[in-house]
Design a protein around this motif. Structure first.
Motif, short mmCIF file in Angstrom:
data_model
loop_
_atom_site.label_atom_id
_atom_site.label_comp_id
_atom_site.label_asym_id
_atom_site.label_seq_id
_atom_site.Cartn_x
_atom_site.Cartn_y
_atom_site.Cartn_z
N ASP A 110 34.67 -25.43 -66.31
CA ASP A 110 33.34 -25.42 -65.68
C ASP A 110 33.51 -25.41 -64.16
OD1 ASP A 110 30.76 -25.71 -64.81
OD2 ASP A 110 30.32 -27.48 -66.02
N ALA A 111 33.46 -24.22 -63.58
CA ALA A 111 33.73 -24.05 -62.15
C ALA A 111 32.58 -24.52 -61.27
CB ALA A 111 34.03 -22.59 -61.86
N SER A 112 31.45 -24.87 -61.86
CA SER A 112 30.30 -25.26 -61.05
C SER A 112 30.37 -26.71 -60.56
CB SER A 112 29.01 -25.04 -61.85
OG SER A 112 28.99 -25.91 -62.96
N ILE A 113 31.38 -27.44 -60.95
CA ILE A 113 31.49 -28.84 -60.55
C ILE A 113 32.27 -28.94 -59.24
CG2 ILE A 113 32.39 -31.10 -61.22
CD1 ILE A 113 32.16 -30.20 -64.13
N ASP A 114 31.69 -29.62 -58.26
CA ASP A 114 32.39 -29.77 -56.98
C ASP A 114 33.52 -30.78 -57.13
OD1 ASP A 114 31.54 -32.54 -55.80
OD2 ASP A 114 29.66 -31.62 -56.51
N ASP A 115 34.45 -30.76 -56.17
CA ASP A 115 35.68 -31.55 -56.26
C ASP A 115 35.43 -33.05 -56.37
OD1 ASP A 115 36.87 -29.12 -56.03
OD2 ASP A 115 37.74 -29.46 -54.04
N ASP A 116 34.53 -33.59 -55.56
CA ASP A 116 34.26 -35.03 -55.59
C ASP A 116 33.67 -35.46 -56.93
OD1 ASP A 116 35.22 -35.39 -53.03
OD2 ASP A 116 33.26 -35.10 -52.10
N THR A 117 32.76 -34.66 -57.46
CA THR A 117 32.15 -34.97 -58.75
C THR A 117 33.19 -34.91 -59.85
OG1 THR A 117 30.05 -34.06 -57.98
CG2 THR A 117 30.31 -34.31 -60.36
N MET A 118 34.11 -33.92 -59.76
CA MET A 118 35.13 -33.75 -60.78
C MET A 118 36.02 -34.98 -60.91
SD MET A 118 37.96 -30.80 -61.35
CE MET A 118 36.73 -29.55 -61.31
N VAL A 119 36.42 -35.55 -59.79
CA VAL A 119 37.28 -36.73 -59.83
C VAL A 119 36.56 -37.88 -60.53
CG1 VAL A 119 38.45 -38.46 -58.42
CG2 VAL A 119 38.60 -36.04 -57.81
N GLY A 120 35.30 -38.11 -60.24
CA GLY A 120 34.54 -39.16 -60.91
C GLY A 120 34.39 -38.89 -62.41
N LEU A 121 34.12 -37.64 -62.76
CA LEU A 121 33.97 -37.29 -64.17
C LEU A 121 35.27 -37.48 -64.94
CD1 LEU A 121 31.76 -34.07 -63.94
CD2 LEU A 121 31.10 -36.28 -64.92
N ILE A 122 36.38 -37.08 -64.35
CA ILE A 122 37.65 -37.21 -65.07
C ILE A 122 38.04 -38.68 -65.21
CG2 ILE A 122 39.28 -36.95 -63.16
CD1 ILE A 122 39.63 -35.47 -66.67
N ASN A 123 37.68 -39.50 -64.25
CA ASN A 123 37.94 -40.94 -64.39
C ASN A 123 37.13 -41.54 -65.54
OD1 ASN A 123 39.85 -41.12 -62.36
ND2 ASN A 123 38.32 -41.55 -60.78
N ARG A 124 35.86 -41.14 -65.66
CA ARG A 124 35.03 -41.61 -66.77
C ARG A 124 35.56 -41.07 -68.10
NH1 ARG A 124 31.22 -41.33 -62.79
NH2 ARG A 124 30.43 -39.26 -63.24
N PHE A 125 36.02 -39.80 -68.08
CA PHE A 125 36.60 -39.20 -69.28
C PHE A 125 37.83 -40.00 -69.72
CE2 PHE A 125 39.57 -36.35 -71.36
CZ PHE A 125 38.77 -35.79 -72.35
N ALA A 126 38.69 -40.33 -68.77
CA ALA A 126 39.92 -41.10 -69.09
C ALA A 126 39.56 -42.45 -69.70
CB ALA A 126 40.76 -41.28 -67.84
N ASP A 127 38.50 -43.09 -69.20
CA ASP A 127 38.06 -44.36 -69.77
C ASP A 127 37.62 -44.19 -71.22
OD1 ASP A 127 38.59 -45.68 -67.42
OD2 ASP A 127 36.50 -45.68 -66.73
N LYS A 128 36.87 -43.11 -71.51
CA LYS A 128 36.42 -42.85 -72.88
C LYS A 128 37.61 -42.59 -73.80
CE LYS A 128 31.73 -41.10 -72.51
NZ LYS A 128 30.82 -40.03 -72.92
N VAL A 129 38.56 -41.79 -73.34
CA VAL A 129 39.74 -41.47 -74.15
C VAL A 129 40.55 -42.73 -74.40
CG1 VAL A 129 41.93 -40.20 -74.17
CG2 VAL A 129 39.83 -39.04 -73.51
N GLY A 130 40.68 -43.58 -73.39
CA GLY A 130 41.39 -44.85 -73.57
C GLY A 130 40.70 -45.72 -74.60
N GLY A 131 39.39 -45.64 -74.67
CA GLY A 131 38.62 -46.44 -75.62
C GLY A 131 38.82 -46.02 -77.07
N ILE A 132 39.20 -44.76 -77.28
CA ILE A 132 39.45 -44.32 -78.65
C ILE A 132 40.95 -44.23 -78.95
CG2 ILE A 132 37.26 -43.18 -79.02
CD1 ILE A 132 38.57 -40.52 -78.35
N ASN A 133 41.77 -44.66 -78.00
CA ASN A 133 43.21 -44.81 -78.18
C ASN A 133 43.90 -43.51 -78.59
OD1 ASN A 133 45.57 -46.29 -78.15
ND2 ASN A 133 45.41 -46.80 -80.32
N CYS A 134 43.76 -42.47 -77.77
CA CYS A 134 44.47 -41.23 -78.03
C CYS A 134 44.95 -40.64 -76.70
CB CYS A 134 43.59 -40.23 -78.77
SG CYS A 134 42.23 -39.54 -77.83
N ALA A 135 45.82 -39.67 -76.81
CA ALA A 135 46.35 -39.01 -75.61
C ALA A 135 45.30 -38.07 -75.03
CB ALA A 135 47.61 -38.22 -75.97
N ALA A 136 45.36 -37.87 -73.72
CA ALA A 136 44.46 -36.92 -73.05
C ALA A 136 45.28 -35.72 -72.60
CB ALA A 136 43.79 -37.59 -71.85
#
Length: 151
Positions: A110-136
Motif C-alpha cells: 500500500d504505497a499511499s501510506i506516508d513514512d511516519d504513519t507506516m512506522v506506527g502501523l508496523i509497531n501496532r502490527f508487531a504487537d498484534k502478531v506477538g499477541g497471537i504468538n507467531c512469526a512476522a
C-alpha cells in the motif's frame, strides 16, 4: 499440485527449498472446494509436504475465530507451516487464535501510506502478531521506510 511438482523437481536437483502456496480463504471455507483441496494435499507424499507452507489469503474481516481455527487446524497437519496474509493494519488478525498460526505475512504494497504513519502501523502490527504468538514476515517492501519498519 504444481507446487508439489516444483518442489519434487527442486529436491531431485539437490536444492533444499520451501514452497509457499497461497490458498484463498473462500477456497477452504466453501464445502466442496475445501474437501477437494484437502484431498489433493493428502495425496502429496508426506516427505514433500514437510517443505510446503500454506499461506491463507484474502481473509474477510467478518471471518469468525472458530472458522479460522478450524481452517488452520485442517491445514496444519498437511504442511510444514501455516501462514496468513494481512494488510499493514492487521485488521484480519482479530479472528486468529493464539498458537494456531506459524507466521503472519504483512503486505507493504500500500504505497499511499506516508513514512511516519507506516512506522506506527508496523509497531501496532508487531504487537498484534506477538499477541497471537507467531512469526512476522514482510512482503512488498519497496522503500527504505518500509524496510526499516520491517526490520
Amino acid at each position: 499440485m504444481k507446487a508439489a511438482e516444483s518442489l519434487e523437481r527442486l529436491q531431485t536437483q539437490g536444492e533444499k527449498s520451501v514452497v509457499v502456496v497461497p490458498v484463498g480463504y473462500e477456497t477452504l471455507n466453501a464445502y466442496p472446494f475445501r474437501g477437494h483441496y484437502l484431498s489433493l494435499l493428502r495425496r502429496i507424499p508426506e516427505d514433500l509436504r514437510s517443505y510446503i507452507v500454506l499461506q491463507l489469503d484474502n481473509i474477510p474481516q467478518h471471518a469468525s475465530k472458530q472458522r479460522m481455527q478450524l481452517l488452520q487446524t485442517d491445514m496444519r497437519g498437511l504442511c510444514r507451516a501455516v501462514a496468513l496474509t494481512s494488510d499493514i493494519r492487521g485488521a484480519n488478525l482479530d479472528s486468529v487464535s493464539r498458537g494456531n498460526l506459524h507466521a503472519c505475512v504483512v503486505d507493504f504494497s500500500d504505497a499511499s501510506i506516508d513514512d511516519d504513519t507506516m512506522v506506527g502501523l508496523i509497531n501496532r502490527f508487531a504487537d498484534k502478531v506477538g499477541g497471537i504468538n507467531c512469526a512476522a514476515m514482510a512482503d512488498g517492501v519497496s522503500n527504505r521506510a518500509a524496510l526499516c519498519a520491517a526490520i
